[in-house]
Design an enzyme around this catalytic site. Structure first.
Site, PDB file in Angstrom:
ATOM      1  N   PHE A 192       0.838  -1.195   0.000  1.00 44.33           N
ATOM      2  CA  PHE A 192       0.000   0.000   0.000  1.00 44.33           C
ATOM      3  C   PHE A 192       0.875   1.248   0.000  1.00 44.33           C
ATOM      4  O   PHE A 192       2.049   1.220   0.352  1.00 44.33           O
ATOM      5  CB  PHE A 192      -0.927   0.012   1.226  1.00 44.33           C
ATOM      6  CG  PHE A 192      -0.200   0.066   2.549  1.00 44.33           C
ATOM      7  CD1 PHE A 192       0.064   1.286   3.155  1.00 44.33           C
ATOM      8  CD2 PHE A 192       0.214  -1.101   3.180  1.00 44.33           C
ATOM      9  CE1 PHE A 192       0.735   1.332   4.375  1.00 44.33           C
ATOM     10  CE2 PHE A 192       0.883  -1.054   4.392  1.00 44.33           C
ATOM     11  CZ  PHE A 192       1.145   0.164   4.989  1.00 44.33           C
ATOM     12  N   CYS A 193       0.266   2.362  -0.445  1.00 43.62           N
ATOM     13  CA  CYS A 193       0.916   3.670  -0.416  1.00 43.62           C
ATOM     14  C   CYS A 193      -0.178   4.720  -0.223  1.00 43.62           C
ATOM     15  O   CYS A 193      -1.335   4.377   0.036  1.00 43.62           O
ATOM     16  CB  CYS A 193       1.725   3.912  -1.688  1.00 43.62           C
ATOM     17  SG  CYS A 193       0.740   3.856  -3.209  1.00 43.62           S
ATOM     18  N   THR A 194       0.152   5.975  -0.352  1.00 38.20           N
ATOM     19  CA  THR A 194      -0.794   7.035  -0.012  1.00 38.20           C
ATOM     20  C   THR A 194      -2.042   7.013  -0.893  1.00 38.20           C
ATOM     21  O   THR A 194      -3.166   6.938  -0.404  1.00 38.20           O
ATOM     22  CB  THR A 194      -0.124   8.421  -0.116  1.00 38.20           C
ATOM     23  OG1 THR A 194       1.090   8.415   0.636  1.00 38.20           O
ATOM     24  CG2 THR A 194      -1.048   9.499   0.422  1.00 38.20           C
ATOM     25  N   ILE A 221      -4.145   4.493   0.786  1.00 35.76           N
ATOM     26  CA  ILE A 221      -4.573   4.810   2.149  1.00 35.76           C
ATOM     27  C   ILE A 221      -5.728   5.808   2.143  1.00 35.76           C
ATOM     28  O   ILE A 221      -6.688   5.678   2.917  1.00 35.76           O
ATOM     29  CB  ILE A 221      -3.398   5.383   2.963  1.00 35.76           C
ATOM     30  CG1 ILE A 221      -2.251   4.383   3.033  1.00 35.76           C
ATOM     31  CG2 ILE A 221      -3.848   5.773   4.364  1.00 35.76           C
ATOM     32  CD1 ILE A 221      -0.918   4.997   3.422  1.00 35.76           C
TER      33      ILE A 221
END
Length: 321
Positions: A192-194, A221
């Site tokens: 996952f990332c922003t 996210i």
């Protein structure tokens, strides 16, 4: 008399839109598109950044909703092969100092020519399915963001690669990931990332390296925080964002962190209580980094900013990064 745009600002928060699309872009269209976006941004006082490359478009913008809509409408009119992934949030004041529209080699930089999300990426996991997926003990959860972002908040149990930049991630994968997978007997990977864009490239890279069971959080996210109720969350802390809000909470409202405008590091409420912290001048990360001459310049800059904010109430003038 106030303009319609000024009246709207007094009534509404600024809208923030983070978006991307990995889609082939016609090289000949890029110069005119950059110019058109800049004109729209100037007309509606939209600020932020839009990056355009042959592989797609990536941006985060902030402004009155009418202006944000105008920018997005122009981008939608391109009829790209892949739809834009867009996340909306709000801010009480401008989240950026100015608007930039630039051509780049990559819309998110991993620095490898053989990574192509247009050809292959990992499998998407929707936010509503994420908790069940990562709660499974056979899933290795990896945070693909930089270490200063992870320090502000992350998903419970996620591996932190402690990278300085996204360019460092492939090296961590090659040196560390096989041993972690073997030691934990993991069967699949979830990343996952922003906002999801870095995972498009990181999962593409893993697939190219022979990792088969690779997944990533669709929309990142920000989409998870928007769609998953706080009482069911696996998220801990705040989420770093690349604008002057610095972080957002689970409701996507501006968080408690602020930037040190000397070194650019995010600071928590406790960090700002540290005796070394001088607003706009230094923090505990950089108190031994800059010279006395540097700090004198920072002090003058801070005085200038305060003077502008006092003379023009309701505006915030951000120091240069």
């Amino acid at each position: 008399m106030k303009s319609d745009l000024e009246c709207q600002r007094t009534k509404n928060d600024f809208q923030v839109a983070a978006f991307y699309s990995f889609s082939p872009i016609n090289d000949e269209l890029i110069p005119s598109l950059l110019e058109e976006l800049t004109l729209i941004a100037k007309k509606y006082d939209v600020r932020g950044m839009v990056l355009i490359a042959l592989e797609g478009i990536n941006g985060t913008i902030c402004g009155p909703s009418i202006g944000v809509t105008a920018i997005l409408s122009k981008l939608h009119s391109l009829n790209l092969s892949n739809p834009f992934e867009i996340k909306f949030s709000s801010a009480s004041k401008h989240a950026f100092r100015r608007f930039k529209a630039r051509r780049k080699k990559e819309i998110v930089t991993i620095g490898l020519d053989n990574v192509n999300p247009l050809k292959v990426v990992g499998d998407y996991i929707e936010p509503e399915d994420w908790n069940c997926f990562v709660d499974d003990s056979s899933t290795l959860l990896i945070d693909t963001r930089n270490k200063y972002e992870v320090a502000i908040g992350s998903f419970k149990g996620a591996v932190n690669p402690f990278t300085e930049t996204f360019r460092d991630f492939p090296d961590w994968v090659q040196k560390k990931l096989p041993a972690i997978l073997k030691e934990g007997s993991y069967k699949r990977i979830a990343m996952f990332c922003t906002g999801g864009i870095r995972c498009e490239k990181s999962t593409s890279f893993l697939k190219a390296q022979g990792f088969s069971d690779v997944h990533h959080l669709h929309g990142g996210i920000l989409r998870y925080l928007a769609e998953v109720p706080e009482e069911k969350t696996r998220w801990e802390g705040e989420c770093f964002v690349f604008d002057h809000r610095v972080s957002v909470d689970h409701n996507l409202n501006p968080g408690t962190h602020k930037l040190c405008f000397a070194c650019g590091m995010p600071l928590s409420t406790e960090d700002r209580k540290n005796q070394s912290y001088l607003p706009g001048i230094q923090c505990h990360h950089c108190e031994d980094v800059f010279s006395d001459d540097d700090r004198d310049r920072f002090k003058e800059r801070q005085k200038h900013i305060k003077d502008l904010e006092e003379r023009i109430p309701g505006n915030t003038f951000w120091p240069s990064a």
